[in-house]
Design an enzyme around this catalytic site. Sequence first.
Site, PDB file in Angstrom:
ATOM      1  N   ARG A  66      -1.449 -16.318  11.067  1.00 22.52           N
ATOM      2  CA  ARG A  66      -0.910 -15.242  10.545  1.00 22.52           C
ATOM      3  C   ARG A  66      -0.755 -14.101  11.357  1.00 22.52           C
ATOM      4  O   ARG A  66       0.252 -13.430  11.225  1.00 22.52           O
ATOM      5  CB  ARG A  66      -1.963 -14.927   9.423  1.00 22.52           C
ATOM      6  CG  ARG A  66      -1.547 -13.881   8.486  1.00 22.52           C
ATOM      7  CD  ARG A  66      -2.520 -13.368   7.251  1.00 22.52           C
ATOM      8  NE  ARG A  66      -3.918 -13.164   7.583  1.00 22.52           N
ATOM      9  CZ  ARG A  66      -4.921 -13.096   6.573  1.00 22.52           C
ATOM     10  NH1 ARG A  66      -4.681 -13.347   5.374  1.00 22.52           N
ATOM     11  NH2 ARG A  66      -5.899 -12.570   7.117  1.00 22.52           N
ATOM     12  N   ARG A 114       4.672   9.508  23.182  1.00 19.83           N
ATOM     13  CA  ARG A 114       5.179   9.276  21.849  1.00 19.83           C
ATOM     14  C   ARG A 114       6.714   9.479  21.605  1.00 19.83           C
ATOM     15  O   ARG A 114       7.247  10.389  21.861  1.00 19.83           O
ATOM     16  CB  ARG A 114       4.319  10.402  21.044  1.00 19.83           C
ATOM     17  CG  ARG A 114       4.663  10.227  19.569  1.00 19.83           C
ATOM     18  CD  ARG A 114       3.662  11.400  18.759  1.00 19.83           C
ATOM     19  NE  ARG A 114       3.742  11.507  17.347  1.00 19.83           N
ATOM     20  CZ  ARG A 114       4.999  11.527  16.674  1.00 19.83           C
ATOM     21  NH1 ARG A 114       5.717  12.642  17.246  1.00 19.83           N
ATOM     22  NH2 ARG A 114       5.025  11.646  15.162  1.00 19.83           N
ATOM     23  N   LYS A 161       0.061  -8.166   7.991  1.00 20.03           N
ATOM     24  CA  LYS A 161      -1.299  -7.492   8.127  1.00 20.03           C
ATOM     25  C   LYS A 161      -1.216  -6.332   9.121  1.00 20.03           C
ATOM     26  O   LYS A 161      -2.095  -6.386  10.238  1.00 20.03           O
ATOM     27  CB  LYS A 161      -2.424  -8.617   8.525  1.00 20.03           C
ATOM     28  CG  LYS A 161      -3.579  -8.181   8.078  1.00 20.03           C
ATOM     29  CD  LYS A 161      -4.535  -9.578   8.088  1.00 20.03           C
ATOM     30  CE  LYS A 161      -6.184  -9.027   7.838  1.00 20.03           C
ATOM     31  NZ  LYS A 161      -6.185  -8.098   6.438  1.00 20.03           N
TER      32      LYS A 161
HETATM   33  N1  PDD Z   1      -8.873  -7.765   4.219  1.00 24.31           N
HETATM   34  N2  PDD Z   1      -5.182  -8.273   0.772  1.00 24.31           N
HETATM   35  C1  PDD Z   1      -5.294  -7.379   1.404  1.00 24.31           C
HETATM   36  C2  PDD Z   1      -4.537  -6.286   1.193  1.00 24.31           C
HETATM   37  C3  PDD Z   1      -6.404  -7.381   2.734  1.00 24.31           C
HETATM   38  O1  PDD Z   1      -6.653  -6.305   3.285  1.00 24.31           O
HETATM   39  C4  PDD Z   1      -7.153  -8.558   2.726  1.00 24.31           C
HETATM   40  C5  PDD Z   1      -8.264  -8.909   3.707  1.00 24.31           C
HETATM   41  C6  PDD Z   1      -6.913  -9.776   1.764  1.00 24.31           C
HETATM   42  C7  PDD Z   1      -7.634 -11.080   1.847  1.00 24.31           C
HETATM   43  O2  PDD Z   1      -7.306 -11.764   3.091  1.00 24.31           O
HETATM   44  P1  PDD Z   1      -8.261 -12.586   3.698  1.00 24.31           P
HETATM   45  O3  PDD Z   1      -8.771 -13.592   2.876  1.00 24.31           O
HETATM   46  O4  PDD Z   1      -7.394 -13.377   4.709  1.00 24.31           O
HETATM   47  O5  PDD Z   1      -9.522 -11.981   4.273  1.00 24.31           O
HETATM   48  C8  PDD Z   1      -5.951  -9.653   0.819  1.00 24.31           C
HETATM   49  C9  PDD Z   1      -9.855  -7.793   5.345  1.00 24.31           C
HETATM   50  C10 PDD Z   1     -10.821  -8.608   4.894  1.00 24.31           C
HETATM   51  C11 PDD Z   1      -9.874  -6.300   5.826  1.00 24.31           C
HETATM   52  O6  PDD Z   1      -8.920  -5.717   5.761  1.00 24.31           O
HETATM   53  O7  PDD Z   1     -11.030  -5.973   6.025  1.00 24.31           O
END
Ligand code: PDD
Length: 302
Positions: A66, A114, A161
């Site tokens: 990912r 920047r 992410k």
């Molecule tokens: N967050 N959706 C969002 C918006 C997230 O930020 C996360 C994870 C998840 C769950 O994804 P995963 O199962 O891969 O952890 C879903 C992490 C834990 C964080 O930002 O701390």
Amino acid sequence: MQAEAPWDKPERNAMSRIAYVNGRYLPHRDARVSIEDRGYQFADGCYEVVAMRSGVFIDAGLHLQRLRRSLAALSIRFPMSDAALQVVMTEVARRNAVREGYVYMQITRGVAARDFAFPAPGRPSLVMTARAKALVDMKLMATGIRVITIPDQRWARPDIKSIALLPNALGKEEAKQAGAYEAWQVDRDGNVTEGTSSNAWIVTRGGEVVTRQADHGILDGVTRQGLLRVIAAEGLRLSERPFGVAEAKAAAEALLTSSTNFILPVVRIDDTPIGEGKPGPLAKKLAAAYADYAALGGSDRS
Ligand code: PDD
């Protein structure tokens, strides 16, 4: 004597925590990135949170897949093999004496004067930290948690992410102020997308497990992917589709998933108790089955 910077203080009496910063392992008080890092200037970067239990990373392979997808979507080069990255992850966990908890890693486009447009390709920044945490909170498992619903105000690509998490932070704060654990974000069609840092699930009164399909509207959680495997192995009925707030409130059960919480039963959405207002049987069963799956490293196990 040099005055102590405020950010040094919280760690003063704690065991010295160690961060990895661009090739070096440093105590947090010495770990620094440039003020011209594009992560700081533009939130121009991605991150991953990888859980570890009993010294074993859970689904590290899926996290790294990912991460590479997120970085590729932003055209950020990442000059390290998965194997090398896993060596750093293991070392950061070891140096922080973490056996149960998580490793946080952040990769940004790097340091440049920047300017909105990308600089000439340079060296991305990589920072990694580790923190101990009990991944199964027995108290929350027993009581279940509350969620509130809020409008989804994020950009159109939450599947990446990215470290741009302001709407998520605002949503989580709103939940906290309301005495809830999480906020479920709702899109313009009235459907629940996901939590601010977790994926959202319901169990219908007909016994079907439902979670939103992994399109551009949500982050395809690694815990979500693991739980989908567990659900298939258990032979349960599953539907990956949108569900609305009214459907969620009328559900038999609800739950959330994330790397740092595994699976938590949701017992109230806004002011509506879910099912009998206590953790449901399927949520408990799935939490136990997921813990077994995670114990061997998830789908990384050979
Ligand atoms: N967050 N959706 C969002 C918006 C997230 O930020 C996360 C994870 C998840 C769950 O994804 P995963 O199962 O891969 O952890 C879903 C992490 C834990 C964080 O930002 O701390």
